[in-house]
Design a protein around this motif. Structure first.
Motif, PDB file in Angstrom:
ATOM      1  N   SER A 209       2.836  12.052   0.503  1.00 61.55           N
ATOM      2  CA  SER A 209       4.026  11.618  -0.236  1.00 61.55           C
ATOM      3  C   SER A 209       5.302  12.121   0.423  1.00 61.55           C
ATOM      4  O   SER A 209       6.304  11.390   0.497  1.00 61.55           O
ATOM      5  N   TYR A 212       6.125   9.976   3.390  1.00 55.63           N
ATOM      6  CA  TYR A 212       6.699   8.688   2.991  1.00 55.63           C
ATOM      7  C   TYR A 212       8.151   8.848   2.542  1.00 55.63           C
ATOM      8  O   TYR A 212       8.976   7.957   2.745  1.00 55.63           O
ATOM      9  N   SER A 256       0.541   8.227  -3.939  1.00 54.43           N
ATOM     10  CA  SER A 256       1.434   8.649  -2.860  1.00 54.43           C
ATOM     11  C   SER A 256       2.784   7.967  -2.983  1.00 54.43           C
ATOM     12  O   SER A 256       3.840   8.598  -2.838  1.00 54.43           O
ATOM     13  N   THR A 260       6.465   9.549  -4.001  1.00 52.12           N
ATOM     14  CA  THR A 260       7.561   9.288  -3.062  1.00 52.12           C
ATOM     15  C   THR A 260       8.800   8.797  -3.797  1.00 52.12           C
ATOM     16  O   THR A 260       9.924   9.204  -3.479  1.00 52.12           O
TER      17      THR A 260
END
Length: 302
Positions: A209, A212, A256, A260
């Motif tokens: 995460s 990203y 994830s 993010t």
């Protein structure tokens, strides 16, 4: 007796094979398991070869990599351009459902081309930083650029910036997220035991995460990321009406992206009242780049 054995062998083959020739039992179940090896390799190489690329250029002595030669970061970028599409192809191969190969191949080709364009632009951009270029300012506002003679040279640097930060990013990130979404569409199952993320997946969720977050903020692709995230949510709702749920790989990807979104929101809130970055990133969606924050608030204090 031989005829009976042959007939039994043919019946066994029909029971364990699909029309495409793939075994239906054990191999199919293996493809449904959490792909820790691929997710780990993707996360690790993203951190080292993408996030670590500008850091290694700053740390290593300039004498080792003259300005007229590729830097260590350039070699990192070259490795990224080869390893990432390979891992994404392997990820697509693990999908339990057949996916459109032509679309995947076209995305991979575009991905490599866009990342290669970015390699060249980013390499020159780093050399400009070493010469005093300030990322939190526009091209024409930079002290080392605005006094260039003839003035037409400024247009050339703006073209370089366009290839690096706009065209390169679009050709790099659009196919990247399309491939992830294509893979995500095949991550739905009715098997209850395949819907749980293992401990290894939860441990990998944070680093994934966080990367990203860096990808979205530094790549300035907030709209593209949010569009992909909304499409994933819509696909999940659609499949739920069919009685299907995400397997462990689909949940890992969705979680994830969810974390993010939260990280990007915290980043924007932290820099919401920064007047310099506000001027650099005008518009409805305000998401500053981490390296612009670095040159503005960290580098000048050291």
């Amino acid at each position: 007796m031989a005829t009976v054995r042959k007939r039994r062998g043919q019946e066994k083959t029909k029971e364990t094979s699909t029309p495409g020739g793939l075994e239906e039992n054990v191999p199919h179940q293996e493809r449904q398991l959490f792909h820790f090896d691929l997710w780990f390799c993707l996360t690790l190489q993203n951190w080292i070869l993408d996030f670590g690329r500008p850091i290694v250029m700053i740390i290593l002595p300039l004498e080792w990599f003259p300005l007229n030669k590729p830097s260590a970061g350039d070699y990192f970028h070259m490795a990224y351009n080869v390893i990432t599409p390979f891992l994404m192809l392997k990820l697509i191969e693990r999908s339990p459902r057949p996916l459109p190969r032509s679309a995947v191949y076209l995305c991979i080709i575009t991905f490599v081309m866009g990342a290669s364009i970015h390699l060249v632009g980013d390499s020159i951009n780093h050399r400009l930083i070493l010469s005093g270029y300030q990322l939190h300012l526009s091209v024409r506002e930079n002290p080392i650029i605005k006094d260039l003679k003839p003035a037409s040279l400024i247009d050339s640097f703006e073209l370089l910036y366009y290839y690096d930060e706009h065209l390169g990013h679009l050709m790099w990130y659009i196919p990247f997220f399309i491939i992830l979404f294509i893979y995500f569409t095949g991550c739905f199952t009715k098997a209850e035991k395949q819907r749980k993320i293992p401990v290894s997946g939860w441990l990998l969720l944070g680093p994934s995460s966080l990367y990203y977050w860096y990808l979205v903020t530094e790549g300035q692709i907030t709209e593209l990321f949010l569009l992909t995230f909304v499409a994933m949510l819509a696909m999940g709702i659609h499949q739920k009406h069919k009685g299907l749920s995400l397997d462990s790989n689909g949940l890992f990807l969705l979680y994830s992206f969810t974390f993010t979104v939260l990280l990007v929101g915290l980043w924007v809130a932290y820099l919401w009242d920064d007047p310099v970055l506000r001027n650099k990133y005008p518009g409805v969606i305000y998401v500053p780049e981490p390296w612009s924050y670095y040159t503005l608030h960290i580098k000048k204090n050291h």
